[in-house]
Motif scaffolding. Structure first.
Motif, short mmCIF file in Angstrom:
data_model
loop_
_atom_site.label_atom_id
_atom_site.label_comp_id
_atom_site.label_asym_id
_atom_site.label_seq_id
_atom_site.Cartn_x
_atom_site.Cartn_y
_atom_site.Cartn_z
N TRP A 180 -4.97 92.25 -0.27
CA TRP A 180 -5.77 91.30 0.51
C TRP A 180 -4.92 90.07 0.86
O TRP A 180 -4.90 89.61 1.99
CB TRP A 180 -7.01 90.91 -0.28
N TRP A 181 -4.21 89.56 -0.12
CA TRP A 181 -3.36 88.38 0.12
C TRP A 181 -2.20 88.71 1.05
O TRP A 181 -1.84 87.90 1.90
CB TRP A 181 -2.84 87.82 -1.19
N ILE A 201 -6.46 92.88 -4.73
CA ILE A 201 -6.20 91.45 -4.57
C ILE A 201 -4.85 91.22 -3.92
O ILE A 201 -4.72 90.45 -2.95
CB ILE A 201 -6.27 90.74 -5.93
N VAL A 236 -14.70 92.56 -7.67
CA VAL A 236 -13.55 91.75 -7.26
C VAL A 236 -13.99 90.83 -6.12
O VAL A 236 -14.40 91.30 -5.07
CB VAL A 236 -12.39 92.64 -6.78
N GLU A 237 -13.89 89.54 -6.36
CA GLU A 237 -14.14 88.55 -5.32
C GLU A 237 -12.79 87.88 -5.06
O GLU A 237 -12.19 87.34 -5.97
CB GLU A 237 -15.15 87.51 -5.79
N VAL A 238 -12.35 87.93 -3.81
CA VAL A 238 -11.01 87.41 -3.49
C VAL A 238 -11.07 86.53 -2.25
O VAL A 238 -11.82 86.82 -1.31
CB VAL A 238 -9.99 88.58 -3.36
N GLN A 261 -6.02 80.02 -2.27
CA GLN A 261 -6.00 81.43 -2.64
C GLN A 261 -6.58 81.56 -4.05
O GLN A 261 -6.15 80.86 -4.96
CB GLN A 261 -4.53 81.88 -2.61
N ASP A 262 -7.55 82.47 -4.22
CA ASP A 262 -8.20 82.60 -5.52
C ASP A 262 -8.82 83.98 -5.65
O ASP A 262 -8.96 84.70 -4.65
CB ASP A 262 -9.27 81.52 -5.66
N TYR A 263 -9.20 84.34 -6.86
CA TYR A 263 -9.90 85.60 -7.09
C TYR A 263 -10.72 85.50 -8.38
O TYR A 263 -10.51 84.62 -9.20
CB TYR A 263 -8.93 86.78 -7.19
N ASN A 321 -12.86 85.63 2.77
CA ASN A 321 -13.13 86.20 1.45
C ASN A 321 -13.83 87.53 1.59
O ASN A 321 -14.35 87.87 2.65
CB ASN A 321 -13.97 85.23 0.61
N SER A 352 -6.71 94.89 -9.25
CA SER A 352 -5.53 94.03 -9.08
C SER A 352 -4.78 94.37 -7.81
O SER A 352 -4.33 93.48 -7.08
CB SER A 352 -4.61 94.19 -10.29
N ASP A 408 -8.49 84.24 0.52
CA ASP A 408 -7.11 84.01 0.95
C ASP A 408 -6.92 82.57 1.39
O ASP A 408 -7.86 81.77 1.39
CB ASP A 408 -6.69 85.02 2.03
#
Length: 66
Positions: free
Chosen positions: A44-45, A41, A17-19, A4-6, A26, A38, A21
């Motif tokens: 999305w998660w 994100i 915003v690049e996200v 998991q990253d952003y 992505n 924020s 899971d």
């Protein structure tokens, strides 16, 4: 399984915003302010399980067509 990253970057008046899971999905969106970025994100998660279920259903439907 992916991590998991952003990443949030400022591009002119927008926040890019690049996200990613935990399932390896992505997306990239542009938001007007850091609060909306924020929130996207977090949403999305939180919806990662639903995306995984949808992907498995689609995968099964495609497999059934072949």
């Amino acid at each position: 399984m992916s991590k998991q990253d952003y990443k949030i970057t400022k591009e002119d008046k927008w926040f890019k915003v690049e996200v990613f899971d935990k399932n390896g999905f992505n997306t990239t969106v542009y938001e007007k302010d850091i609060i909306q970025a924020s929130r996207f994100i977090i949403d999305w998660w939180e919806n990662a399980k639903e995306r995984q279920k949808s992907h498995k259903l689609l995968e099964g439907a495609i497999y059934g067509c072949t």
